[in-house]
Scaffold this motif. Structure first.
Motif: not given
Length: 403
Positions: A60-71
């Motif tokens: 759950e937290s991994a998904r939230a971090v990934a969604d809020a990141s730029v690449t």
């Protein structure tokens, strides 16, 4: 268990998530001295391998971090006025404040208590008296660690160069570098995006350049204007953002590398920057802190017969796993401290060696010769195998002497 985690940075918050998720009966409190939403720094970087580990720890937290990141995938370097592009692996950036908010929300959702503006000043604080486990996640200046610095075998070495963390309104779509030569020496900038509105800029130079340009005496506003002029082609007219220090000088620092011989004392254990730091130029500080949290959570829920054994195993595991990153960080820092050695190369070759700055061989081989050997090693399998074999062995030898 009753756990007191001192420090509400990424490592402390993520540890609380991991432990509460594994055993909801844990009573966990995170003590953070600063107000909620208040943090130093701008953005943090990480790579895809960390996301895989975070997904295994807490999807759950991994998904939230990934969604809020730029690449990004490209690296760009401006050397004097020439631009060079290097194709690389995918990297990620996320605002530090955003990451902390996501982890705090997840921790509270699981039942963790977070006490902001609550300063724990030492190991004798009443908040810690009845805790089964106390986690020192309170950063490089850890009050808990400093109370027993001799026991932990704490050692701090300061780097030579000066650096400052800044933000900018320009959104970079690649990890970007700019190297500028002044009459007082070289000054350079690392820049990367962390949201759709902001990017991080880290500016670094030698002490001689820092004083020669007057950056040691200028107020923050004047420092930012000078840096904007120096890096105008990198910033494309966008402004730099400091820490709103009014007429005070900007917060230029010398990087401190922290190591500890052991990581636990009784029921007190070190985590993240309280245990170790690695030079910012390898972009691994937050990653290593989160990996500490994963390793400590594993140790606490392992078949170890008691808490003492679990904490000892955690420390041994992480110190062993950190050898490679700490070696890379030392060589990376030294590369920048000896930057003029590489600036006589044409920009494309300099950028190629920038990517090789972690190599323990590079300081001992003339740059032009190293470049040619490296290109040959990439095309000849026997040399490629030799390069892979030599690098870790030299790194381990150097690490052993440093210890």
């Amino acid at each position: 268990m009753k756990l007191a985690i001192v420090g509400g940075g990424p490592a402390g918050l993520y540890l609380s998530v991991l432990l509460k998720r594994r055993d909801p009966s844990h009573e966990i409190t995170v003590y953070e001295r600063n107000p909620e939403g208040s943090t130093y720094g701008w953005g943090v970087t990480y790579w895809a391998g960390l996301l895989d580990k975070l997904r295994a720890g807490d999807p759950e937290s991994a998904r939230a971090v990934a969604d809020a990141s730029v690449t990004w995938t490209d690296g760009v370097a401006i050397v004097r006025d020439e631009r060079t592009v290097h194709r690389g692996d995918a990297g990620f950036g996320i605002g530090r404040r955003r990451m902390l908010a996501l982890l705090a929300d997840r921790a509270r959702e699981l039942g963790v208590r977070i006490a902001y503006e609550h300063d724990v000043t030492g190991p004798d604080a009443p908040e810690l008296a009845d805790a089964d486990l106390v986690v020192a996640a309170d950063g490089v200046n850890s009050a808990l660690r400093e109370a027993y610095a001799d026991h932990f075998g704490s050692e701090v070495t300061s780097g030579r160069n000066r650096y400052v963390w800044l933000g900018t309104t320009k959104v970079f779509d690649s990890f970007s570098f700019a190297f500028k030569e002044t009459e007082h020496g070289w000054i350079w900038c690392y820049a990367y995006g962390f949201s759709g509105e902001r990017s991080t800029c880290v500016v670094e130079c030698s002490p001689e350049t820092w004083t020669g340009l007057g950056l040691d005496a200028l107020g923050e506003a004047d420092s930012l204007r000078l840096l904007e002029k120096l890096f105008h082609d990198l910033l494309d007219g966008h402004e730099l953002i400091g820490r709103d220090r009014a007429g005070e000088p900007a917060q230029w620092l010398a990087f401190r590398t922290l190591t500890n011989r052991v990581w636990r004392r009784g029921n007190l254990v070190l985590l993240g920057d309280a245990a170790h730091t690695t030079h910012y130029s390898i972009g691994a500080g937050t990653t290593l802190a989160l990996e500490d949290a994963l390793a400590l959570a594993d140790a606490l829920h392992s078949p170890a017969p008691d808490l003492d054994t679990a904490l000892t195993l955690y420390g041994k595991r992480r110190r062993a796993e950190l050898v490679s990153a700490q070696s890379a960080a030392r060589y990376s820092a030294r590369w920048y401290e000896n930057l003029p050695r590489y600036m006589r190369l044409e920009p494309a070759r300099m950028f190629a060696l920038l990517g090789q700055r972690h190599s323990p061989l590079l300081p001992h081989v003339p740059p032009q010769l190293y470049y040619r050997l490296d290109r040959a090693a990439d095309s000849l399998e026997p040399l490629r195998r030799l390069k892979r074999w030599l690098g870790p062995r030299v790194a381990r030898a150097v690490h052993g002497r440093d210890r």
